[in-house]
Scaffold this active site. Structure first.
Site, short mmCIF file in Angstrom:
data_model
loop_
_atom_site.label_atom_id
_atom_site.label_comp_id
_atom_site.label_asym_id
_atom_site.label_seq_id
_atom_site.Cartn_x
_atom_site.Cartn_y
_atom_site.Cartn_z
N PRO A 13 0.73 -0.86 -0.02
CA PRO A 13 -0.20 0.34 -0.18
C PRO A 13 0.80 1.28 0.10
O PRO A 13 1.63 1.59 0.72
CB PRO A 13 -0.70 0.07 1.72
CG PRO A 13 0.20 -1.39 1.79
CD PRO A 13 0.71 -2.28 0.76
N ASN A 14 0.37 2.39 -0.96
CA ASN A 14 0.65 3.27 -0.80
C ASN A 14 1.93 3.71 -1.07
O ASN A 14 2.46 4.58 -2.24
CB ASN A 14 1.05 4.41 0.27
CG ASN A 14 -0.30 4.54 0.82
OD1 ASN A 14 -1.07 4.84 0.34
ND2 ASN A 14 -0.35 4.07 2.35
N ARG A 21 5.57 12.64 -2.44
CA ARG A 21 5.91 13.07 -0.64
C ARG A 21 6.67 12.54 -0.16
O ARG A 21 7.67 11.40 -0.66
CB ARG A 21 4.31 12.80 0.00
CG ARG A 21 3.12 13.94 -0.54
CD ARG A 21 2.42 13.31 -0.45
NE ARG A 21 2.22 13.51 1.08
CZ ARG A 21 1.49 12.20 2.13
NH1 ARG A 21 1.18 11.70 1.51
NH2 ARG A 21 2.05 12.75 3.92
N TYR A 26 11.62 8.74 1.87
CA TYR A 26 11.77 7.09 0.13
C TYR A 26 12.58 7.74 -0.58
O TYR A 26 12.03 7.29 -1.68
CB TYR A 26 9.93 7.60 0.32
CG TYR A 26 8.98 6.64 1.11
CD1 TYR A 26 9.63 5.84 2.53
CD2 TYR A 26 8.08 7.43 2.10
CE1 TYR A 26 8.90 5.29 3.23
CE2 TYR A 26 7.71 7.32 2.59
CZ TYR A 26 8.06 6.14 3.93
OH TYR A 26 7.02 5.29 4.79
N ASN A 77 7.70 -5.97 -0.46
CA ASN A 77 7.92 -4.34 0.11
C ASN A 77 6.07 -4.34 0.69
O ASN A 77 5.18 -4.18 -0.41
CB ASN A 77 8.52 -3.01 -0.45
CG ASN A 77 8.34 -2.10 0.62
OD1 ASN A 77 7.34 -1.97 1.11
ND2 ASN A 77 9.07 -0.83 -0.02
N ALA A 80 3.05 -1.15 4.86
CA ALA A 80 2.50 -0.82 6.25
C ALA A 80 2.61 -1.88 6.44
O ALA A 80 1.83 -2.44 8.06
CB ALA A 80 1.35 -0.03 7.15
N HIS A 83 3.92 -4.72 8.81
CA HIS A 83 3.64 -4.48 10.74
C HIS A 83 2.54 -5.17 11.39
O HIS A 83 2.60 -4.67 12.62
CB HIS A 83 3.75 -3.44 10.67
CG HIS A 83 5.31 -2.71 10.29
ND1 HIS A 83 6.74 -2.46 10.24
CD2 HIS A 83 4.78 -1.37 9.35
CE1 HIS A 83 6.71 -2.21 9.61
NE2 HIS A 83 6.33 -0.93 8.19
N ASP A 90 1.07 -15.44 7.28
CA ASP A 90 1.21 -17.21 5.94
C ASP A 90 1.61 -17.59 4.87
O ASP A 90 1.92 -18.54 4.55
CB ASP A 90 0.07 -17.01 7.31
CG ASP A 90 -0.09 -17.72 8.35
OD1 ASP A 90 0.35 -17.53 8.99
OD2 ASP A 90 -2.30 -17.11 9.18
N GLU A 101 12.25 -9.33 2.16
CA GLU A 101 11.83 -8.88 2.65
C GLU A 101 12.57 -7.21 2.42
O GLU A 101 13.26 -7.18 2.61
CB GLU A 101 11.75 -8.34 4.40
CG GLU A 101 10.74 -7.17 4.80
CD GLU A 101 10.55 -7.09 6.01
OE1 GLU A 101 10.89 -8.29 7.06
OE2 GLU A 101 10.06 -6.09 6.52
N HIS A 103 13.09 -2.62 2.29
CA HIS A 103 12.63 -1.20 2.91
C HIS A 103 13.88 -0.54 1.83
O HIS A 103 14.38 -0.67 1.91
CB HIS A 103 12.17 -1.40 3.61
CG HIS A 103 11.44 -2.24 4.56
ND1 HIS A 103 9.74 -2.38 4.15
CD2 HIS A 103 11.60 -3.49 5.16
CE1 HIS A 103 9.27 -3.28 4.69
NE2 HIS A 103 9.88 -4.37 5.46
N LEU A 104 12.87 0.84 1.18
CA LEU A 104 13.37 1.96 1.52
C LEU A 104 14.26 2.68 2.56
O LEU A 104 15.59 2.80 2.76
CB LEU A 104 12.10 3.09 0.87
CG LEU A 104 12.11 2.43 -0.46
CD1 LEU A 104 10.23 3.19 -0.67
CD2 LEU A 104 12.97 2.32 -2.13
N ARG A 110 12.71 4.20 13.22
CA ARG A 110 11.62 4.81 13.12
C ARG A 110 10.85 4.69 14.23
O ARG A 110 11.59 3.73 15.24
CB ARG A 110 10.80 4.97 11.22
CG ARG A 110 11.44 4.58 10.44
CD ARG A 110 11.78 4.53 9.07
NE ARG A 110 10.30 5.68 8.81
CZ ARG A 110 9.14 5.73 7.47
NH1 ARG A 110 9.36 4.79 6.83
NH2 ARG A 110 8.57 6.74 7.90
O1 CA2 Z 1 9.99 1.92 3.61
C1 CA2 Z 1 9.61 1.46 2.90
O2 CA2 Z 1 9.54 0.57 2.42
C2 CA2 Z 1 8.24 0.95 3.91
O3 CA2 Z 1 7.74 -0.36 3.18
C3 CA2 Z 1 6.86 2.35 3.36
C4 CA2 Z 1 5.94 1.95 3.74
C5 CA2 Z 1 5.83 1.70 5.74
O4 CA2 Z 1 5.03 1.92 6.24
C6 CA2 Z 1 7.46 0.86 5.92
O5 CA2 Z 1 7.01 0.98 7.30
C7 CA2 Z 1 8.22 1.09 5.42
C8 CA2 Z 1 5.10 3.33 3.93
C9 CA2 Z 1 4.69 3.84 1.66
C10 CA2 Z 1 4.70 4.73 2.28
O6 CA2 Z 1 4.98 5.48 0.61
C11 CA2 Z 1 4.98 6.54 0.59
C12 CA2 Z 1 5.72 7.16 -0.67
C13 CA2 Z 1 5.06 8.07 -0.94
C14 CA2 Z 1 3.87 9.25 -0.28
C15 CA2 Z 1 3.20 8.89 0.70
C16 CA2 Z 1 3.89 7.33 1.18
#
Ligand code: CA2
Length: 151
Positions: A13-14, A21, A26, A77, A80, A83, A90, A101, A103-104, A110
């Site tokens: 997601p996202n 943003r 990120y 990736n 959210a 977590h 599963d 796994e 992550h950026l 954090r």
């Molecule tokens: O660091 C990562 O790759 C995360 O998976 C990114 C997730 C975050 O919930 C994880 O804890 C770590 C969030 C991705 C949201 O990405 C956005 C990008 C631009 C603007 C807003 C959100």
């Protein structure tokens, strides 16, 4: 022509909002930029990729199940859902394909709610904190695992 099964790169997601943003967390690369860089690195290593993003938890579960037969390894990736998702945990346990796994950012550095990873508790390994480069490191690891497993 690449040999063997492709590497699946699944995004949660996202992550479709990348580059719009929070560049301080990120980076400035869009998800399309990351897909292109992953495809190029995989091609150098003789692999194809399947690159997808969904905001829907169940869709990620379906893609993990699809990977069971079709992928040599999975880079995940889960955003959210990393977590929170027992369903992803599963599914990873069920498929028998190595999941990395990825992550950026570095969730361990954090907010406290990001310190638990249900994905990481089922994954083969974790790469986090290197921005878009995390994905390229994960491609290297996935290609190596795939080769070791004759996939
Ligand atoms: O660091 C990562 O790759 C995360 O998976 C990114 C997730 C975050 O919930 C994880 O804890 C770590 C969030 C991705 C949201 O990405 C956005 C990008 C631009 C603007 C807003 C959100």
């Amino acid at each position: 022509m690449p040999d063997g099964k492709p590497i699946y790169v699944l995004n949660g997601p996202n992550l479709n909002l990348l580059g719009t943003r929070e560049p301080e967390i990120y980076g400035r690369a869009t998800l399309a930029d990351i897909e292109k860089a992953c495809a190029e690195r995989a091609q150098q290593l003789g692999r194809a990729i399947v690159f997808r993003q969904s905001n829907v938890e169940g869709e990620l579960v379906n893609w993990l199940q699809e990977a069971r037969d079709k992928a040599a390894a999975v880079i995940l990736n889960a955003g959210a859902y990393t977590h929170t998702s027992v369903a992803l945990h599963d599914a990873i346990k069920a498929i028998g394909v190595p999941v990395i796994e990825t992550h950026l950012s570095n969730p361990a550095a954090r907010e406290e709610f990001r310190h638990v990873s249900l994905v990481g508790q089922a994954a083969r390994g974790v790469i986090a904190g290197f921005g878009a480069t995390s994905y390229l490191l994960a491609i290297e690891a996935a290609a190596l695992l795939a080769q070791q497993q004759g996939q």
